[in-house]
Design a protein around this motif. Structure first.
Motif, mmCIF file in Angstrom:
data_model
loop_
_atom_site.group_PDB
_atom_site.id
_atom_site.type_symbol
_atom_site.label_atom_id
_atom_site.label_comp_id
_atom_site.label_asym_id
_atom_site.label_seq_id
_atom_site.Cartn_x
_atom_site.Cartn_y
_atom_site.Cartn_z
ATOM 1 N N PRO A 189 -68.646 48.827 48.736
ATOM 2 C CA PRO A 189 -69.610 47.771 48.408
ATOM 3 C C PRO A 189 -69.210 46.470 49.103
ATOM 4 O O PRO A 189 -68.060 46.042 49.000
ATOM 5 C CB PRO A 189 -69.490 47.643 46.882
ATOM 6 N N LEU A 190 -70.127 45.855 49.822
ATOM 7 C CA LEU A 190 -69.825 44.611 50.521
ATOM 8 C C LEU A 190 -69.939 43.399 49.614
ATOM 9 O O LEU A 190 -69.527 42.299 49.972
ATOM 10 C CB LEU A 190 -70.756 44.453 51.730
ATOM 11 N N ASN A 191 -70.492 43.607 48.429
ATOM 12 C CA ASN A 191 -70.614 42.580 47.398
ATOM 13 C C ASN A 191 -70.904 43.309 46.091
ATOM 14 O O ASN A 191 -70.839 44.540 46.044
ATOM 15 C CB ASN A 191 -71.718 41.568 47.756
ATOM 16 N N THR A 192 -71.226 42.586 45.049
ATOM 17 C CA THR A 192 -71.610 43.256 43.805
ATOM 18 C C THR A 192 -72.965 43.922 44.005
ATOM 19 O O THR A 192 -73.925 43.276 44.442
ATOM 20 C CB THR A 192 -71.696 42.252 42.648
ATOM 21 N N VAL A 193 -73.032 45.212 43.726
ATOM 22 C CA VAL A 193 -74.261 45.965 43.955
ATOM 23 C C VAL A 193 -74.733 46.616 42.658
ATOM 24 O O VAL A 193 -73.932 46.950 41.782
ATOM 25 C CB VAL A 193 -74.072 47.046 45.049
ATOM 26 N N THR B 189 -73.405 49.558 38.171
ATOM 27 C CA THR B 189 -72.976 48.414 38.973
ATOM 28 C C THR B 189 -71.634 48.710 39.621
ATOM 29 O O THR B 189 -70.724 49.222 38.969
ATOM 30 C CB THR B 189 -72.853 47.140 38.101
ATOM 31 N N TRP B 190 -71.514 48.422 40.914
ATOM 32 C CA TRP B 190 -70.243 48.491 41.623
ATOM 33 C C TRP B 190 -69.887 47.091 42.100
ATOM 34 O O TRP B 190 -70.763 46.259 42.347
ATOM 35 C CB TRP B 190 -70.321 49.406 42.853
ATOM 36 N N HIS B 191 -68.593 46.835 42.247
ATOM 37 C CA HIS B 191 -68.129 45.527 42.691
ATOM 38 C C HIS B 191 -67.368 45.647 44.003
ATOM 39 O O HIS B 191 -66.785 46.687 44.311
ATOM 40 C CB HIS B 191 -67.225 44.889 41.630
ATOM 41 N N LYS B 192 -67.378 44.593 44.779
ATOM 42 C CA LYS B 192 -66.624 44.554 46.028
ATOM 43 C C LYS B 192 -65.141 44.808 45.741
ATOM 44 O O LYS B 192 -64.576 44.242 44.818
ATOM 45 C CB LYS B 192 -66.798 43.190 46.698
#
Length: 256
Positions: free
Chosen positions: A107-111, A42-45
């Protein structure tokens, strides 16, 4: 301060792997075999992610959107290289030539992503004809998208490029939350602010903002914070100068 990359390491299921365009049509036996090598992260903005990771890992996006961008070293102006949606794989360029890709991963949002060692992915392309048969059409699709983006920058004005970008976004992520009887009139574009849209069409925030406000005054869309509500899809298609060739795409969007 940007957060450090902290991967969530757990094994992916065959169902998750099947969400990737590259693996969706693989035989179930092969799918269950290769899924053991995938993990979910998981990546976060706002999180800092070094581009070096692209030389080591191959990613498939499950949820959210990821932007690859470059920055001019003197003017600090940013331009979008590509944007990825659920089901997309990246970075295909590094997969092919093994060379570092000097980009900013945003990331433009949580991905949520599937992650696999890039050498493993290369091995699969050579070892499994089924994987190769899925990879080549996907590669051709990405090449066509880059060709369209390059020609649009030269041949079309900002309003045309922006309308085409919004329509493309709708085609890839259709997220309607309104009343069923109004579904054919309203479509949502979430998470893309004016600055991001400007980078994606090769313009600046002020020009994009002015164009969006004009469309809002014309009743084509409503504009809220990081959200566009498309009210007149046909009018937006006219702005994009789409003709009969795009009718089948519009039908697919409206059918969702």
């Amino acid at each position: 301060m940007n957060k450090a990359l902290v991967p969530v390491s757990y094994q992916a299921s065959a169902t998750l792997v099947k969400q990737a365009k590259l693996f969706a049509e693989l035989p179930q036996v092969l799918l269950e075999k290769i899924q053991r090598d995938f993990h979910v992260i998981t990546w976060h903005k706002g999180q800092y992610i070094s581009a070096e990771i692209l030389t080591k890992q191959f990613f498939v996006l499950l949820d959210g959107q990821v932007e690859l961008k470059k920055v001019h070293p003197e003017t600090a102006r940013e331009a979008t290289v590509d944007i990825f949606y659920p089901g997309d794989s990246f970075d295909v360029m590094v997969l092919l030539d093994g060379k570092p890709h000097e980009v900013i991963i945003a990331p433009l949002n949580t991905v949520r992503l599937l992650s696999i060692p890039i050498e493993t992915m290369r091995k699969w392309i050579w070892t499994y004809p089924e994987v190769n048969n899925q990879f080549l059409p996907y590669l051709a699709q990405k090449m066509r998208e880059h060709e369209q983006r390059a020609t649009s920058l030269v041949l079309y004005d900002t309003s045309t490029r922006l309308s085409r970008l919004i329509l493309k976004h709708i085609e890839k992520i259709n997220s309607y939350n309104g009343a069923p009887d109004c579904e054919h009139k309203q479509h949502l574009v979430n998470g893309l602010n004016d600055e991001t849209l400007a980078r994606m069409v090769g313009s600046v925030r002020q020009v994009v903002n002015k164009q969006l406000r004009y469309w809002q005054a014309q009743g084509i869309l409503d504009k809220k914070r990081n959200q566009l509500i498309i009210k007149d899809l046909q009018a937006l298609e006219q702005e994009a100068h789409y003709g009969a060739k795009h009718d089948h795409v519009r039908a697919q969007v409206l059918a969702k």
